[in-house]
Design a protein around this motif. Structure first.
Motif, short mmCIF file in Angstrom:
data_model
loop_
_atom_site.label_atom_id
_atom_site.label_comp_id
_atom_site.label_asym_id
_atom_site.label_seq_id
_atom_site.Cartn_x
_atom_site.Cartn_y
_atom_site.Cartn_z
N VAL A 1 0.85 -1.20 0.00
CA VAL A 1 0.00 0.00 0.00
C VAL A 1 0.89 1.25 0.00
N PRO A 2 0.43 2.33 -0.63
CA PRO A 2 1.20 3.58 -0.65
C PRO A 2 1.04 4.36 0.65
N ASP A 3 1.82 5.42 0.77
CA ASP A 3 1.85 6.20 2.00
C ASP A 3 0.49 6.76 2.39
N ASP A 4 -0.29 7.21 1.42
CA ASP A 4 -1.54 7.90 1.76
C ASP A 4 -2.57 6.98 2.41
N VAL A 5 -2.40 5.67 2.26
CA VAL A 5 -3.37 4.72 2.83
C VAL A 5 -3.12 4.51 4.33
N LEU A 6 -1.87 4.60 4.75
CA LEU A 6 -1.50 4.22 6.12
C LEU A 6 -2.30 4.95 7.19
N PRO A 7 -2.41 6.28 7.17
CA PRO A 7 -3.11 6.95 8.27
C PRO A 7 -4.61 6.69 8.31
N ARG A 8 -5.17 6.18 7.22
CA ARG A 8 -6.61 5.94 7.19
C ARG A 8 -7.03 4.81 8.14
N PHE A 9 -6.12 3.87 8.41
CA PHE A 9 -6.47 2.78 9.31
C PHE A 9 -6.81 3.31 10.69
N ALA A 10 -5.93 4.13 11.25
CA ALA A 10 -6.20 4.69 12.58
C ALA A 10 -7.37 5.65 12.54
N ALA A 11 -7.46 6.45 11.48
CA ALA A 11 -8.54 7.44 11.39
C ALA A 11 -9.92 6.77 11.39
N LEU A 12 -10.01 5.63 10.71
CA LEU A 12 -11.30 4.93 10.60
C LEU A 12 -11.47 3.85 11.66
N GLY A 13 -10.40 3.52 12.39
CA GLY A 13 -10.48 2.42 13.33
C GLY A 13 -10.53 1.08 12.64
N ALA A 14 -9.96 1.00 11.42
CA ALA A 14 -9.89 -0.27 10.70
C ALA A 14 -8.70 -1.07 11.22
N ILE A 15 -8.92 -2.32 11.53
CA ILE A 15 -7.88 -3.17 12.10
C ILE A 15 -7.06 -3.81 10.97
N ALA A 16 -5.75 -3.73 11.08
CA ALA A 16 -4.86 -4.38 10.11
C ALA A 16 -4.48 -5.76 10.64
N SER A 17 -4.78 -6.79 9.86
CA SER A 17 -4.43 -8.17 10.22
C SER A 17 -3.39 -8.65 9.22
N MET A 18 -2.16 -8.90 9.71
CA MET A 18 -1.05 -9.16 8.80
C MET A 18 -0.27 -10.40 9.20
N GLN A 19 0.41 -10.99 8.23
CA GLN A 19 1.10 -12.25 8.42
C GLN A 19 2.57 -12.10 7.98
N PRO A 20 3.43 -11.66 8.87
CA PRO A 20 4.83 -11.42 8.51
C PRO A 20 5.53 -12.60 7.84
N PRO A 21 5.24 -13.87 8.21
CA PRO A 21 5.95 -14.97 7.55
C PRO A 21 5.75 -15.05 6.04
N HIS A 22 4.70 -14.41 5.51
CA HIS A 22 4.50 -14.42 4.05
C HIS A 22 5.68 -13.80 3.32
N SER A 23 6.38 -12.88 3.97
CA SER A 23 7.49 -12.20 3.30
C SER A 23 8.60 -13.18 2.93
N ALA A 24 8.62 -14.36 3.55
CA ALA A 24 9.67 -15.34 3.25
C ALA A 24 9.55 -15.91 1.84
N TYR A 25 8.40 -15.72 1.18
CA TYR A 25 8.24 -16.21 -0.20
C TYR A 25 8.81 -15.21 -1.21
N THR A 26 9.35 -14.11 -0.73
CA THR A 26 9.93 -13.10 -1.61
C THR A 26 11.44 -13.01 -1.37
N ARG A 27 12.10 -12.20 -2.18
CA ARG A 27 13.55 -12.05 -2.10
C ARG A 27 13.92 -10.58 -2.02
N ALA A 28 14.96 -10.30 -1.30
CA ALA A 28 15.39 -8.92 -1.09
C ALA A 28 15.74 -8.23 -2.41
#
Length: 523
Positions: A365-392
């Motif tokens: 997501v781009p920068d402008d989306v980030l503050p909307r979560f707190a502003a709206l009270g939308a909960i972010a549910s994320m799975q950090p281990p998914h990043s292991a399927y990608t490469r630096a």
């Protein structure tokens, strides 16, 4: 007046309560499934009785019970049937694994296959036909949204060409017919009626074994993002106490009418011993690797510009109907356009929608989306281990499809926390390993395309599997901290998950887990 004796007393611990009123302690007393007292040895001494079990944790760190905020332990058992292909990295390894795989009623089944194993080539049945020796075969790719079927499997299922679906799904075809690549649930489900089905006794044993293994990594609960096989779950829960507390959110897919929504409303709160239905799961898009993530701009193959719901407005109407009935929702949204549409849907709900609805995955997501979560009270549910399927270096399938700019916005877990969002953490098993310690560690030390970003602090990561997970379920008044009156769901680790290095947390000894004061794992 003397109080009744506790069922369980834990002493000799470093207790991280996550309770602002008393952040630390050394002892906890439990009675009738809830925490009765928190303090030091003197505070729990009077809670001991003749039948009280007393456990000396010998310096272990006791934290609120770890909860996987996104998992599929029942439905996932069907997905994770057959050969484990999670270690396959190339076509040669895939063919070797398939040639050696046990047949299940004549079928070759496999799961967890990494898109990167195809070396940039499109998945095609011709790549596996020789290895399976003409047998019907179905290989589920790791993302859970696509699969590769052999020619024999397609013939048995009567899949001879393209199909039309009420959601964005596809039977991929070329000039010779179906390639075997099935994209999204509706396409994969064409094979469900002909797949082998394991006997009830084996499925029961697998479910109990899986939940016990989860408890051994420190988990005491899971938010189950499907209804799965509730008949199996109900039967198992009647026969044995579940090692994890499960909260299920059944799916609402495109095409659901008002009657279907009302049926979902009627299910809320139902369940059995150790499990209940709470919430509804939506899909706004699919996956980056499958070309079905809904993006602001097309991926490198010109795909990804459509929602899973052909009419995104119908999704918004469904969410509003459920919200009016008091039902919490969770929406799978991976691409930037998908996340934005969910936020736009939640915005008109106002204060009544705060901390009641959640967005799952949020991979770019781009920068402008980030503050909307707190502003709206939308909960972010994320799975950090998914990043292991990608490469630096962005040489993986996920990164190549998105391009460097969007791949550089991978899994912005810390950015969302810094922007004031509630961020619940999970594994999405069987998409990624269920080990709660790995979730904690990867949240602090992101991998692959996310590795250039700062990770969470140790405390933030712990909150993601405890207090923030409780907020995501609407259970912050009974779960997510160690305080009198709260559930006695507890995890004891051999080190402090907040202060210890992330790599050591990943290998931490799990001394004890309890659900409602009942010991579900003991080292």
């Amino acid at each position: 007046m003397p109080h009744p004796a506790a069922d369980l007393v834990l002493t000799g611990a470093r207790v991280r309560t996550l309770d602002p009123a008393r952040p630390t302690a050394t002892a906890v007393a439990v009675r009738a499934g809830v925490i009765a007292a928190v303090g030091d040895d003197a505070d729990v001494r009077d809670w001991r009785g003749a039948r009280t079990e007393v456990v000396d944790l010998a310096g272990a760190t006791l934290v609120p019970g770890l909860t996987d905020a996104h998992s599929h332990p029942v439905w996932g058992l069907e997905m994770a049937t057959g050969a484990d292909l999670t270690g396959v990295t190339d076509l040669a390894g895939l063919r070797a694994a398939l040639a050696a795989a046990d047949r299940i009623d004549g079928w070759v089944l496999g799961w967890g296959l990494d898109h990167n194993a195809f070396g940039g080539a499109a998945p095609h049945r011709a790549l596996i036909e020789e290895a399976v020796a003409g047998a019907p075969a179905l290989l589920r790719l790791y993302d859970g949204h696509s699969a590769l079927a052999s020619g024999a499997a397609l013939r048995v299922a009567g899949v001879t060409g393209p199909r039309a679906f009420t959601q964005r799904a596809e039977v991929v075809c070329d000039a010779e017919g179906p390639t075997g690549h099935l994209i999204e649930h509706a396409a994969m489900e064409l094979l469900t009626p002909v797949l082998p089905r394991l006997p009830h006794a084996e499925r029961r044993a697998r479910l109990l074994g899986l939940l016990s293994s989860m408890a051994a990594t420190g988990l005491t609960g899971a938010h189950v993002m499907d209804a799965g096989d509730t008949a199996l779950l109900a039967a198992v829960a009647e026969e044995a106490e579940l090692p994890l507390r499960l909260r299920l959110a059944p799916w609402c897919m495109p095409g659901a009418d008002r009657d279907a929504l009302d049926e979902l409303i009627a299910l809320q709160g139902s369940g059995g011993r150790g499990w209940r239905i709470g919430g509804v799961k939506f899909f706004m898009d699919g996956t980056v690797e499958g070309g079905t993530a809904w993006l602001d701009h097309p991926d490198c193959h010109g795909r990804g510009t459509e929602a899973l719901w052909p009419d995104p407005g119908a999704y918004a109407d469904a969410v509003r109907h459920l919200h009016a009935a008091g039902v919490r929702t969770a929406t799978h949204a991976i691409g930037d356009a998908a996340v934005r549409h969910v936020l736009d849907t939640l915005a008109p709900l106002g204060d009544g929608g705060r901390l009641r609805h959640r967005i799952e995955h949020i991979e770019t997501v781009p920068d402008d989306v980030l503050p909307r979560f707190a502003a709206l009270g939308a909960i972010a549910s994320m799975q950090p281990p998914h990043s292991a399927y990608t490469r630096a270096d962005h040489s993986d399938e996920w990164s190549r499809r998105l391009g460097d700019e969007r791949a550089g916005r991978a899994w912005r877990v810390r950015d969302l926390r810094d922007a004031g969002a509630v961020v619940a953490l999970g594994s999405d098993w069987p998409i990624a390993p269920f080990d709660a310690r790995s979730v904690l560690a990867t949240a602090r030390a992101p991998r692959g395309a996310a590795s250039a970003r700062a990770g969470l602090t140790g405390l933030m990561a712990l909150e993601g599997l405890t207090s923030h997970a409780a907020l995501a379920a609407g259970e912050a008044d009974v779960a997510g901290r160690i305080a009198p009156g709260y559930r006695a769901d507890l995890t004891a680790l051999g080190l402090d998950p907040v202060d210890a290095p992330a790599d050591e947390v990943a290998e931490a000894e799990v001394r004890l887990t309890t659900v409602a004061g009942r010991v579900t794992h003991r080292s």
